[in-house]
Design a protein around this motif. Structure first.
Motif, mmCIF file in Angstrom:
data_model
loop_
_atom_site.group_PDB
_atom_site.id
_atom_site.type_symbol
_atom_site.label_atom_id
_atom_site.label_comp_id
_atom_site.label_asym_id
_atom_site.label_seq_id
_atom_site.Cartn_x
_atom_site.Cartn_y
_atom_site.Cartn_z
ATOM 1 N N LEU A 194 0.842 -1.200 0.000
ATOM 2 C CA LEU A 194 0.000 0.000 0.000
ATOM 3 C C LEU A 194 0.876 1.248 0.000
ATOM 4 C CD1 LEU A 194 -2.700 1.497 0.257
ATOM 5 C CD2 LEU A 194 -2.595 1.118 2.731
ATOM 6 N N GLU A 195 2.018 1.150 0.644
ATOM 7 C CA GLU A 195 2.940 2.288 0.701
ATOM 8 C C GLU A 195 3.408 2.684 -0.693
ATOM 9 O OE1 GLU A 195 6.905 3.720 3.198
ATOM 10 O OE2 GLU A 195 6.133 1.679 3.403
ATOM 11 N N ASN A 196 3.755 1.685 -1.525
ATOM 12 C CA ASN A 196 4.165 1.978 -2.901
ATOM 13 C C ASN A 196 3.040 2.671 -3.665
ATOM 14 O OD1 ASN A 196 6.644 0.812 -2.517
ATOM 15 N ND2 ASN A 196 6.185 -1.075 -3.627
ATOM 16 N N LEU A 197 1.831 2.225 -3.418
ATOM 17 C CA LEU A 197 0.666 2.757 -4.129
ATOM 18 C C LEU A 197 0.414 4.218 -3.788
ATOM 19 C CD1 LEU A 197 -1.952 2.375 -5.859
ATOM 20 C CD2 LEU A 197 -3.075 1.662 -3.729
ATOM 21 N N ILE A 198 0.287 4.520 -2.498
ATOM 22 C CA ILE A 198 -0.137 5.872 -2.121
ATOM 23 C C ILE A 198 1.004 6.895 -2.079
ATOM 24 C CG2 ILE A 198 -2.171 5.080 -0.880
ATOM 25 C CD1 ILE A 198 -0.716 5.260 1.694
ATOM 26 N N HIS A 199 2.247 6.434 -2.293
ATOM 27 C CA HIS A 199 3.344 7.382 -2.397
ATOM 28 C C HIS A 199 3.644 7.716 -3.857
ATOM 29 C CE1 HIS A 199 4.243 6.588 1.895
ATOM 30 N NE2 HIS A 199 4.729 7.808 1.843
ATOM 31 N N HIS A 200 2.807 7.220 -4.760
ATOM 32 C CA HIS A 200 2.902 7.562 -6.175
ATOM 33 C C HIS A 200 1.660 8.391 -6.528
ATOM 34 C CE1 HIS A 200 2.963 7.213 -10.543
ATOM 35 N NE2 HIS A 200 4.195 6.762 -10.460
ATOM 36 N N ASP A 201 1.856 9.530 -7.159
ATOM 37 C CA ASP A 201 0.739 10.446 -7.429
ATOM 38 C C ASP A 201 -0.416 9.771 -8.168
ATOM 39 O OD1 ASP A 201 2.039 12.481 -6.172
ATOM 40 O OD2 ASP A 201 2.831 13.406 -7.992
ATOM 41 N N ARG A 202 -0.090 9.032 -9.242
ATOM 42 C CA ARG A 202 -1.146 8.374 -10.023
ATOM 43 C C ARG A 202 -1.766 7.229 -9.242
ATOM 44 N NH1 ARG A 202 -1.255 9.022 -15.460
ATOM 45 N NH2 ARG A 202 -3.292 8.036 -15.260
ATOM 46 N N GLY A 203 -0.940 6.524 -8.450
ATOM 47 C CA GLY A 203 -1.461 5.438 -7.625
ATOM 48 C C GLY A 203 -2.408 5.963 -6.566
ATOM 49 N N LEU A 204 -2.032 7.071 -5.947
ATOM 50 C CA LEU A 204 -2.885 7.693 -4.931
ATOM 51 C C LEU A 204 -4.205 8.139 -5.543
ATOM 52 C CD1 LEU A 204 -3.342 8.867 -2.094
ATOM 53 C CD2 LEU A 204 -2.122 10.930 -2.850
ATOM 54 N N ALA A 205 -4.141 8.714 -6.738
ATOM 55 C CA ALA A 205 -5.360 9.176 -7.407
ATOM 56 C C ALA A 205 -6.297 8.001 -7.726
ATOM 57 C CB ALA A 205 -4.998 9.918 -8.692
ATOM 58 N N ALA A 206 -5.723 6.881 -8.190
ATOM 59 C CA ALA A 206 -6.527 5.703 -8.520
ATOM 60 C C ALA A 206 -7.159 5.104 -7.262
ATOM 61 C CB ALA A 206 -5.654 4.657 -9.219
ATOM 62 N N PHE A 207 -6.382 5.023 -6.193
ATOM 63 C CA PHE A 207 -6.885 4.460 -4.931
ATOM 64 C C PHE A 207 -7.971 5.351 -4.337
ATOM 65 C CE2 PHE A 207 -6.108 3.432 -0.273
ATOM 66 C CZ PHE A 207 -6.743 2.204 -0.333
#
Length: 209
Positions: free
Chosen positions: A63-76
């Motif tokens: 989850l850390e990899n996901l929400i520390h990436h701008d596009r990943g955070l936007a998708a989540f």
């Protein structure tokens, strides 16, 4: 003295109408060209923001990899919004922003805003915290520090990690990014796509010519 339009010759009136018609046509063409230019800029921006498949697959590692990436955070965030539970990620983001506060004078008002919005009994976006963590965070409001939300933020992160993050990885919000397109880009498909692009460009050029 001016005798009005009725006194003008018919040829003058016709010329005026023709000029008005031409001006209107030119304005329409200008709008069409501007629209085409605007669309092209949007496509370029979209292309520059594309994420590699390697990066998208990293989002599934933690989850850390996901929400520390701008596009990943936007998708989540979009996924959580579809489940009406975006308050968790909004609280986490607010805490991250709060910890970057440099002015001591701003700590108290920012901390109070976060507390009132996410933690208090009357919070408009109340997050799911156990009574012990909630009480400790409330006590921290007496003398706010950069770490006063750390425990509450960790609890919400763990909650998302065990629950909504797992559902996100199985949802279309993630699978549509990590999976290849349904229709492969074979020679015929690519040729058809290229031809369609040329046709669209030709139409825009002919409109603006």
């Amino acid at each position: 003295m001016c005798k009005g339009l009725a006194a003008l010759p018919a040829t003058c009136l016709k010329s005026a109408k023709d000029m008005k018609h031409r001006l209107g046509f030119l304005l329409q063409k200008s709008d069409s060209c501007d629209y085409g230019s605007s669309q092209s800029k949007k496509e370029k921006i979209s292309s520059s923001q594309r994420v590699s498949q390697e990066e998208v697959r990293k989002w599934a590692e933690s989850l850390e990899n996901l929400i520390h990436h701008d596009r990943g955070l936007a998708a989540f965030r979009a996924f959580l919004k579809s489940e009406y539970s975006e308050e968790n990620i909004e609280f986490w983001v607010s805490c991250e922003d709060y910890k970057k506060t440099k002015s001591p004078a701003k700590l108290s008002p920012k901390a109070r805003k976060i507390y009132d919005e996410f933690i208090s009994v009357q919070a408009t976006k109340e997050v799911n915290l156990d009574s012990c963590t909630r009480e400790k965070t409330s006590h921290n409001m007496l003398e706010p520090t950069l770490s006063c939300f750390d425990e509450a933020q960790r609890k919400i992160f763990t909650l998302m990690e065990k629950d909504s993050y797992r559902r996100f990885l199985k949802s279309s919000y993630y699978l549509d990014l990590v999976s290849p397109p349904a229709a492969g880009c074979g020679p015929e498909n690519c040729k058809r796509s290229h031809t369609h692009t040329l046709d669209c460009n030709s139409n825009i050029i002919s409109q603006c010519a």
